[in-house]
Scaffold this active site. Structure first.
Site, PDB file in Angstrom:
ATOM      1  N   GLU A  41       0.681  -1.282  -0.215  1.00 31.20           N
ATOM      2  CA  GLU A  41      -0.032   0.100   0.282  1.00 31.20           C
ATOM      3  C   GLU A  41       0.679   1.173   0.137  1.00 31.20           C
ATOM      4  O   GLU A  41       2.086   0.471   0.259  1.00 31.20           O
ATOM      5  CB  GLU A  41      -0.812  -0.311   0.918  1.00 31.20           C
ATOM      6  N   LYS A 110      -9.151   2.591  -1.852  1.00 33.64           N
ATOM      7  CA  LYS A 110      -9.798   2.144  -1.081  1.00 33.64           C
ATOM      8  C   LYS A 110     -11.171   2.789  -0.733  1.00 33.64           C
ATOM      9  O   LYS A 110     -11.238   3.448  -0.440  1.00 33.64           O
ATOM     10  CB  LYS A 110      -8.644   2.278  -0.055  1.00 33.64           C
ATOM     11  N   CYS A 144      -6.029  -3.323   3.164  1.00 35.82           N
ATOM     12  CA  CYS A 144      -5.309  -3.034   4.698  1.00 35.82           C
ATOM     13  C   CYS A 144      -6.117  -2.929   5.019  1.00 35.82           C
ATOM     14  O   CYS A 144      -7.289  -3.689   5.435  1.00 35.82           O
ATOM     15  CB  CYS A 144      -4.579  -1.632   4.138  1.00 35.82           C
TER      16      CYS A 144
END
Length: 261
Positions: A41, A110, A144
């Site tokens: 990431e 995200k 994540c």
């Protein structure tokens, strides 16, 4: 499918240096054998959220050109971790996937922003699904913090995905949770999970890798320790059919019970 995982330290707010670091860590002998390369990431900027106006990638063009060129050079699929992308004055934590010919096949922003690190103050959340094909394997990805939301991951995996890819910057202080959450996501979705973390120190946060590859039964097939570098593993997707045949969780779902009023 042979997967190559690139675990690396990241210089905050220094995209040019980080692109060079990626190049320095790549191993030609591994990449010529691999089918898919996965990066961590925000490998281009790290969590330099306060400096996004200086270092974010305008429309993601620099990252796209860089990753596309790598895909063509090595004739390899690439899930490019994620990068800091600027579009119309808004910033996103964005992942790009390229096929072996350097063609863009997926973009994912995200969806869940981590308030503890101030993401919600600087970034805009994504709102679209992430499903795409890599060498005939239906694949999904999140980023994540998304793994803490099993309902979102189930939505991504319910179309039959066999591979879940998770680029991350997950700190060492919570690395036990990292492993448990990823193993749980593999077990409940009966899929392979490939999770690539970063190394390095950022202010009060320390990152020490522990990138993982997990099978559909939750067994850890590969765990990389704290070093930078490229690691490879071979996945046999026929294992998924065996697991799903024994415990048909997708067929046994009660969708009538899950609908929100």
């Amino acid at each position: 499918m042979k997967l190559a995982l690139l675990q690396m330290a990241i210089k905050e707010g220094q995209p040019e240096q980080n692109r060079q670091r990626v190049l320095d860590l790549l191993d030609d002998s591994i990449l010529k054998e691999a089918d898919l390369l996965v990066l961590p990431e925000l490998w281009d900027t790290g969590y330099a959220l306060g400096d996004l106006d200086k270092c974010a990638d305008k429309d993601g063009k620099d990252a796209q050109n860089f990753l596309s060129a790598l895909a063509r050079k090595y004739h390899i699929n690439i899930i490019g971790g994620s990068i800091a992308r600027e579009e119309d004055g808004c910033y996103f934590n964005t992942s790009y996937t390229f096929d072996r010919n350097g063609k863009l096949v997926n973009r994912y922003d995200k969806a869940h922003l981590f308030g503890l690190m101030g993401e919600d103050q600087y970034l805009s959340a994504g709102n679209r699904d992430s499903g795409f094909i890599i060498d005939d394997i239906l694949t999904s990805q999140v980023i994540c913090y998304d793994i803490r939301f099993p309902e979102w991951l189930r939505k991504q995996m319910a179309q039959g995905s066999k591979l879940l890819v998770v680029p991350a910057e997950w700190p060492s202080a919570r690395i036990t949770q990292w492993k448990i959450l990823l193993q749980a996501r593999a077990i409940e979705n009966q899929d392979f999970v490939v999770a690539v973390n970063r190394n390095g120190q950022v202010l009060l946060d320390k990152f020490d890798g522990h990138s993982l590859v997990i099978d559909p039964l939750g067994n850890i097939l590969l765990e990389i320790d704290s070093q930078e570098g490229l690691s490879m593993i071979n996945l046999n997707f026929s294992e998924i059919e065996a697991v799903r045949g024994q415990i048909p969780v997708f067929a046994d779902r009660r969708l009538d019970l899950y609908k929100e009023d």
